[in-house]
Design an enzyme around this catalytic site. Structure first.
Site, PDB file in Angstrom:
ATOM      1  CG  HIS A 132      10.982  46.658  -7.903  1.00  0.00           C
ATOM      2  ND1 HIS A 132      10.991  45.656  -8.496  1.00  0.00           N
ATOM      3  CD2 HIS A 132      11.971  47.274  -7.496  1.00  0.00           C
ATOM      4  CE1 HIS A 132      12.465  45.013  -8.135  1.00  0.00           C
ATOM      5  NE2 HIS A 132      12.707  46.040  -7.305  1.00  0.00           N
ATOM      6  CE  LYS A 147      22.104  42.678  -7.915  1.00  0.00           C
ATOM      7  NZ  LYS A 147      21.615  43.432  -6.736  1.00  0.00           N
ATOM      8  NE  ARG A 172      13.819  45.863   0.346  1.00  0.00           N
ATOM      9  CZ  ARG A 172      14.529  45.162  -0.497  1.00  0.00           C
ATOM     10  NH1 ARG A 172      14.137  44.192  -1.150  1.00  0.00           N
ATOM     11  NH2 ARG A 172      16.097  45.105  -0.369  1.00  0.00           N
ATOM     12  CB  SER A 227      14.111  40.702  -7.474  1.00  0.00           C
ATOM     13  OG  SER A 227      13.893  41.895  -7.993  1.00  0.00           O
TER      14      SER A 227
HETATM   15  O1  PNS Z   1      18.360  46.945  -8.109  1.00  0.00           O
HETATM   16  P1  PNS Z   1      19.611  47.308  -7.379  1.00  0.00           P
HETATM   17  O2  PNS Z   1      20.594  46.363  -7.685  1.00  0.00           O
HETATM   18  O3  PNS Z   1      19.227  47.736  -6.139  1.00  0.00           O
HETATM   19  O4  PNS Z   1      20.222  48.687  -8.097  1.00  0.00           O
HETATM   20  C1  PNS Z   1      21.472  49.053  -8.022  1.00  0.00           C
HETATM   21  C2  PNS Z   1      21.623  50.342  -8.730  1.00  0.00           C
HETATM   22  C3  PNS Z   1      21.599  50.111 -10.376  1.00  0.00           C
HETATM   23  C4  PNS Z   1      20.974  51.483  -8.317  1.00  0.00           C
HETATM   24  C5  PNS Z   1      23.343  50.401  -8.612  1.00  0.00           C
HETATM   25  O5  PNS Z   1      23.901  49.406  -8.740  1.00  0.00           O
HETATM   26  C6  PNS Z   1      23.934  51.586  -9.635  1.00  0.00           C
HETATM   27  O6  PNS Z   1      23.589  52.904  -9.472  1.00  0.00           O
HETATM   28  N1  PNS Z   1      24.695  51.310 -10.358  1.00  0.00           N
HETATM   29  C7  PNS Z   1      25.213  51.984 -11.490  1.00  0.00           C
HETATM   30  C8  PNS Z   1      26.657  52.108 -11.277  1.00  0.00           C
HETATM   31  C9  PNS Z   1      26.961  53.303 -10.413  1.00  0.00           C
HETATM   32  O7  PNS Z   1      26.858  54.805 -10.754  1.00  0.00           O
HETATM   33  N2  PNS Z   1      27.671  52.979  -9.307  1.00  0.00           N
HETATM   34  C10 PNS Z   1      27.808  54.143  -8.307  1.00  0.00           C
HETATM   35  C11 PNS Z   1      26.885  53.944  -7.208  1.00  0.00           C
HETATM   36  S1  PNS Z   1      27.550  55.042  -6.085  1.00  0.00           S
END
Ligand code: PNS
Length: 169
Positions: free
Chosen positions: A20, A44, A93, A131
């Site tokens: 990150h 989660k 990645r 993570s």
């Molecule tokens: O670290 P992560 O779990 O890969 O991050 C995922 C994240 C936070 C980018 C994604 O879950 C997100 O954008 N959540 C917010 C809700 C949202 O906007 N959902 C629609 C996305 S298409």
């Protein structure tokens, strides 16, 4: 500042890894400001509380003056619009990340056509790092030195040992 390009780097950061940080550093070189936005409601079941995740991020990102930390809930594009960010920054990645990232970027574009998703590739040394793997390795007694900041290593050991000792009671 007018014309400033602000990028949001969203994620769960449970916990932040050197992968990150590699992306954040690359972002600081390209964008005027990078807002690292921690998702409040992680479905989660996170290992670390929001405040703990922020504390580790604060320590790890303090060296970059154009990094701002924040939290968000709800739709990412609504939050990005609120912060007047034109860019959502994500790290990719390997090809296995692509499908999920492609879906998110496409849905986000449909919801907010003015916000652009920019993908960056971390240094090769972090291409397998996540993570969840870090948590698994520590919980099984392995070392994650060099893969996370030392503060994160300490947090992981305290949390995972505490979990283990809890189980023995
Ligand atoms: O670290 P992560 O779990 O890969 O991050 C995922 C994240 C936070 C980018 C994604 O879950 C997100 O954008 N959540 C917010 C809700 C949202 O906007 N959902 C629609 C996305 S298409």
């Amino acid at each position: 500042m007018d014309g400033e390009i602000v990028a949001i780097y969203p994620g769960s950061f449970d916990p932040v890894t050197n992968g990150h940080l590699d992306i954040i550093e690359r972002g600081t070189g390209i964008f005027d400001r990078v807002i690292v936005a921690v998702l409040v409601n992680v479905a989660k079941n996170p290992l670390f509380t929001l405040e703990e995740r922020l504390e580790m991020l604060r320590d790890a990102t303090s060296r970059w003056p154009n990094v701002v930390l924040d939290t968000f809930d709800g739709l990412l594009v609504s939050y990005a619009a609120e912060r007047q960010a034109r860019v959502i920054l994500r790290g990719i990645r390997a090809v296995t990340d692509f499908e999920y990232e492609f879906q998110m970027a496409s849905m986000n574009r449909r919801l907010a056509p003015d916000i652009e998703t920019v993908f960056m590739v971390p240094a090769e040394a972090y291409s397998y790092l996540s993570s969840s793997l870090v948590k698994e390795v520590v919980s099984l007694g392995g070392s994650v030195a060099g893969l996370v900041p030392s503060m994160v290593e300490q947090f992981l050991h305290v949390r995972i040992q505490r979990k283990d000792s809890g189980k023995q009671v």
